[in-house]
Design a protein around this motif. Structure first.
Motif, PDB file in Angstrom:
ATOM      1  N   VAL A 114       6.713  33.838  -2.402  1.00 30.86           N
ATOM      2  CA  VAL A 114       5.410  34.519  -2.479  1.00 30.86           C
ATOM      3  C   VAL A 114       4.436  33.895  -1.480  1.00 30.86           C
ATOM      4  O   VAL A 114       3.732  34.603  -0.749  1.00 30.86           O
ATOM      5  CB  VAL A 114       4.841  34.465  -3.918  1.00 30.86           C
ATOM      6  CG1 VAL A 114       3.387  34.918  -3.953  1.00 30.86           C
ATOM      7  CG2 VAL A 114       5.684  35.320  -4.853  1.00 30.86           C
ATOM      8  N   VAL A 115       4.407  32.582  -1.409  1.00 29.27           N
ATOM      9  CA  VAL A 115       3.527  31.891  -0.456  1.00 29.27           C
ATOM     10  C   VAL A 115       3.904  32.265   0.978  1.00 29.27           C
ATOM     11  O   VAL A 115       3.035  32.556   1.812  1.00 29.27           O
ATOM     12  CB  VAL A 115       3.577  30.358  -0.674  1.00 29.27           C
ATOM     13  CG1 VAL A 115       2.816  29.627   0.410  1.00 29.27           C
ATOM     14  CG2 VAL A 115       3.027  30.006  -2.051  1.00 29.27           C
ATOM     15  N   THR A 117       5.360  34.997   1.970  1.00 30.34           N
ATOM     16  CA  THR A 117       4.973  36.389   2.189  1.00 30.34           C
ATOM     17  C   THR A 117       3.485  36.495   2.500  1.00 30.34           C
ATOM     18  O   THR A 117       3.075  37.262   3.374  1.00 30.34           O
ATOM     19  CB  THR A 117       5.327  37.251   0.958  1.00 30.34           C
ATOM     20  OG1 THR A 117       6.740  37.149   0.720  1.00 30.34           O
ATOM     21  CG2 THR A 117       4.952  38.703   1.172  1.00 30.34           C
ATOM     22  N   VAL A 118       2.681  35.710   1.816  1.00 30.66           N
ATOM     23  CA  VAL A 118       1.230  35.699   2.086  1.00 30.66           C
ATOM     24  C   VAL A 118       0.971  35.214   3.508  1.00 30.66           C
ATOM     25  O   VAL A 118       0.177  35.811   4.250  1.00 30.66           O
ATOM     26  CB  VAL A 118       0.481  34.829   1.046  1.00 30.66           C
ATOM     27  CG1 VAL A 118      -0.967  34.609   1.462  1.00 30.66           C
ATOM     28  CG2 VAL A 118       0.560  35.458  -0.331  1.00 30.66           C
ATOM     29  N   THR A 121       2.025  37.949   5.994  1.00 24.13           N
ATOM     30  CA  THR A 121       1.091  39.071   5.967  1.00 24.13           C
ATOM     31  C   THR A 121      -0.207  38.723   6.677  1.00 24.13           C
ATOM     32  O   THR A 121      -0.799  39.564   7.352  1.00 24.13           O
ATOM     33  CB  THR A 121       0.800  39.478   4.505  1.00 24.13           C
ATOM     34  OG1 THR A 121       2.043  39.760   3.857  1.00 24.13           O
ATOM     35  CG2 THR A 121      -0.085  40.701   4.444  1.00 24.13           C
ATOM     36  N   ALA A 122      -0.625  37.468   6.559  1.00 21.63           N
ATOM     37  CA  ALA A 122      -1.869  37.019   7.197  1.00 21.63           C
ATOM     38  C   ALA A 122      -1.681  36.715   8.680  1.00 21.63           C
ATOM     39  O   ALA A 122      -2.641  36.381   9.366  1.00 21.63           O
ATOM     40  CB  ALA A 122      -2.391  35.776   6.479  1.00 21.63           C
TER      41      ALA A 122
END
Length: 134
Positions: A114-115, A117-118, A121-122
């Motif tokens: 999840v981290v 993916t963040v 995305t950023a």
């Protein structure tokens, strides 16, 4: 008249230099880059004489044998690969087995995914911890 000969000779030499220094696909041997990650294996093929999607990947040749096709881009990520040492085999028509080696797959970590993916995305791909997600 001499200027024409000099110009023609320069053109021939520069063309020969370009041909000799430019890497060719037809003469290049097919290879594969295999990167293990968290419960994943990323495979990228290079120099394949046929379409890359005709190549197949077996991310766990000694255990849960599969024959997964590559994407037309020549890259694919095999998910849900068991952690530990896994023998990965990549083969292509007209090239045979182009990669066969043992890689060490890490255990799954949903929180780290999840981290990552963040970060992706950023636009901070350099901060992604799993190399298969880069």
């Amino acid at each position: 008249m001499r200027i024409r000969y000099v110009s023609a000779a320069a053109a021939v030499l520069s063309t020969a230099a370009i041909v000799l220094t430019t890497p060719g696909v037809a003469g290049a041997a097919a290879t594969a880059d295999v990167v293990p990650g968290r419960a994943r294996v990323k495979v990228t093929v290079h120099g394949v004489p046929v379409h890359p999607e005709s190549c197949r990947v077996d991310p766990d040749a000694d255990g849960d044998t599969q024959s997964l096709p590559l994407e037309p881009s020549g890259t694919m990520v095999a998910h849900n690969v068991a952690p530990g040492p896994r023998r990965v085999v990549v083969w292509c028509p007209d090239g045979g087995v182009i990669y066969q080696n043992v890689v060490h797959v890490l255990p799954a970590d949903p929180v780290a995914d999840v981290v990552d993916t963040v970060f992706r995305t950023a636009g901070s791909s350099d901060r992604v911890t799993d190399p298969t997600l880069r």
